[in-house]
Design a protein around this motif. Structure first.
Motif, short mmCIF file in Angstrom:
data_model
loop_
_atom_site.label_atom_id
_atom_site.label_comp_id
_atom_site.label_asym_id
_atom_site.label_seq_id
_atom_site.Cartn_x
_atom_site.Cartn_y
_atom_site.Cartn_z
N SER A 163 0.78 -1.23 0.00
CA SER A 163 0.00 0.00 0.00
C SER A 163 0.82 1.29 0.00
CB SER A 163 -0.97 0.00 1.18
OG SER A 163 -0.29 -0.24 2.38
N THR A 164 2.14 1.18 0.14
CA THR A 164 2.94 2.41 0.12
C THR A 164 4.11 2.29 -0.87
OG1 THR A 164 4.52 1.75 1.84
CG2 THR A 164 2.46 2.77 2.59
N ILE A 165 4.57 3.44 -1.30
CA ILE A 165 5.73 3.48 -2.20
C ILE A 165 6.94 2.87 -1.49
CG2 ILE A 165 7.35 5.06 -3.35
CD1 ILE A 165 4.84 6.88 -3.87
N GLU A 166 7.10 3.16 -0.22
CA GLU A 166 8.23 2.62 0.54
C GLU A 166 8.19 1.09 0.57
OE1 GLU A 166 10.42 3.28 4.86
OE2 GLU A 166 8.28 3.72 4.68
N GLN A 167 7.01 0.53 0.83
CA GLN A 167 6.88 -0.93 0.82
C GLN A 167 7.28 -1.49 -0.54
OE1 GLN A 167 2.70 -1.31 1.82
NE2 GLN A 167 3.20 -2.50 3.65
N PHE A 168 6.76 -0.86 -1.59
CA PHE A 168 7.03 -1.32 -2.95
C PHE A 168 8.52 -1.28 -3.25
CE2 PHE A 168 7.62 -0.18 -7.46
CZ PHE A 168 7.18 -1.36 -8.03
N GLU A 169 9.19 -0.19 -2.91
CA GLU A 169 10.63 -0.07 -3.16
C GLU A 169 11.41 -1.11 -2.37
OE1 GLU A 169 12.45 1.54 -5.40
OE2 GLU A 169 10.63 2.35 -6.31
N ASN A 170 10.98 -1.40 -1.14
CA ASN A 170 11.63 -2.45 -0.35
C ASN A 170 11.48 -3.82 -1.01
OD1 ASN A 170 12.60 -0.71 1.63
ND2 ASN A 170 10.81 -0.98 2.95
N GLN A 207 -8.15 2.26 -5.97
CA GLN A 207 -8.89 3.34 -5.33
C GLN A 207 -8.22 3.77 -4.01
OE1 GLN A 207 -10.28 0.61 -6.59
NE2 GLN A 207 -12.23 1.07 -7.58
N GLU A 208 -7.62 2.84 -3.32
CA GLU A 208 -7.05 3.13 -2.00
C GLU A 208 -5.56 3.43 -2.04
OE1 GLU A 208 -8.26 0.02 0.69
OE2 GLU A 208 -10.33 0.14 0.00
N GLU A 209 -4.87 2.95 -3.08
CA GLU A 209 -3.43 3.17 -3.21
C GLU A 209 -3.11 3.90 -4.50
OE1 GLU A 209 -4.01 0.28 -0.17
OE2 GLU A 209 -4.19 -0.42 -2.22
N ARG A 210 -3.86 4.96 -4.76
CA ARG A 210 -3.68 5.70 -6.02
C ARG A 210 -2.26 6.25 -6.15
NH1 ARG A 210 -7.10 6.21 -9.52
NH2 ARG A 210 -8.94 5.99 -8.21
N ASP A 211 -1.68 6.77 -5.08
CA ASP A 211 -0.32 7.31 -5.15
C ASP A 211 0.67 6.23 -5.58
OD1 ASP A 211 -1.25 9.77 -4.36
OD2 ASP A 211 -0.47 9.64 -2.31
N LEU A 212 0.54 5.06 -4.99
CA LEU A 212 1.43 3.95 -5.34
C LEU A 212 1.20 3.51 -6.78
CD1 LEU A 212 3.47 1.72 -4.77
CD2 LEU A 212 1.61 0.39 -3.73
N SER A 213 -0.04 3.39 -7.17
CA SER A 213 -0.37 2.97 -8.53
C SER A 213 0.23 3.94 -9.56
CB SER A 213 -1.89 2.89 -8.69
OG SER A 213 -2.22 2.47 -9.99
N ASN A 214 0.06 5.23 -9.32
CA ASN A 214 0.62 6.24 -10.22
C ASN A 214 2.15 6.21 -10.21
OD1 ASN A 214 -1.94 7.10 -10.94
ND2 ASN A 214 -1.96 8.77 -9.45
N TYR A 215 2.73 6.00 -9.04
CA TYR A 215 4.18 5.94 -8.90
C TYR A 215 4.75 4.80 -9.75
CZ TYR A 215 8.73 5.08 -6.71
OH TYR A 215 10.07 4.87 -6.49
N ILE A 216 4.13 3.64 -9.66
CA ILE A 216 4.60 2.48 -10.45
C ILE A 216 4.52 2.80 -11.94
CG2 ILE A 216 4.12 0.08 -11.07
CD1 ILE A 216 3.19 -0.32 -8.12
#
Length: 109
Positions: free
Chosen positions: A8-15, A60-69
């Motif tokens: 759910s977060t950019i930080e999680q995704f990058e990890n 819908q809930e992780e739009r920032d992460l979705s856009n970041y990817i």
């Protein structure tokens, strides 16, 4: 073991990118029937491939992460969307009706 984890977060995704050499990400829309069908196919894939790390996010809930990817990996955002990462890069992606247990299985080979 079921390797399906919500991210759910950019930080999680990058990890995840740093710690996992190969993994699958599913962008899932909670309101779209096509996305529901794709998520069902994804769950079949997870059941058949317990050894493959997979992650999902709710657009819908992780739009920032979705856009970041989408921006970071220069892949147009779609929903539903499946992305297979290898060594931090997207090596395969599909959307809508192209997300099937079979297409996901072929992507990881």
């Amino acid at each position: 073991m079921n390797m399906k984890t919500r991210v759910s977060t950019i930080e999680q995704f990058e990890n995840i990118k740093v710690s996992t050499s190969e993994f699958l990400v599913i962008k899932h829309s909670l309101t779209c029937p096509v996305s529901t069908a794709a998520f069902d196919e994804y769950e079949k894939f997870v059941n058949d491939h317990a050894d493959v790390p997979t992650f999902y996010l709710y657009v819908q809930e992780e739009r920032d992460l979705s856009n970041y990817i989408a921006e970071k990996h220069e892949i147009k955002h779609e929903s539903p969307q499946a992305l297979f990462f290898k060594n931090g890069e997207v090596v395969w992606n599909a959307s809508h009706w192209k997300i099937t247990n079979r297409s996901l299985t072929e992507a990881i080979r």
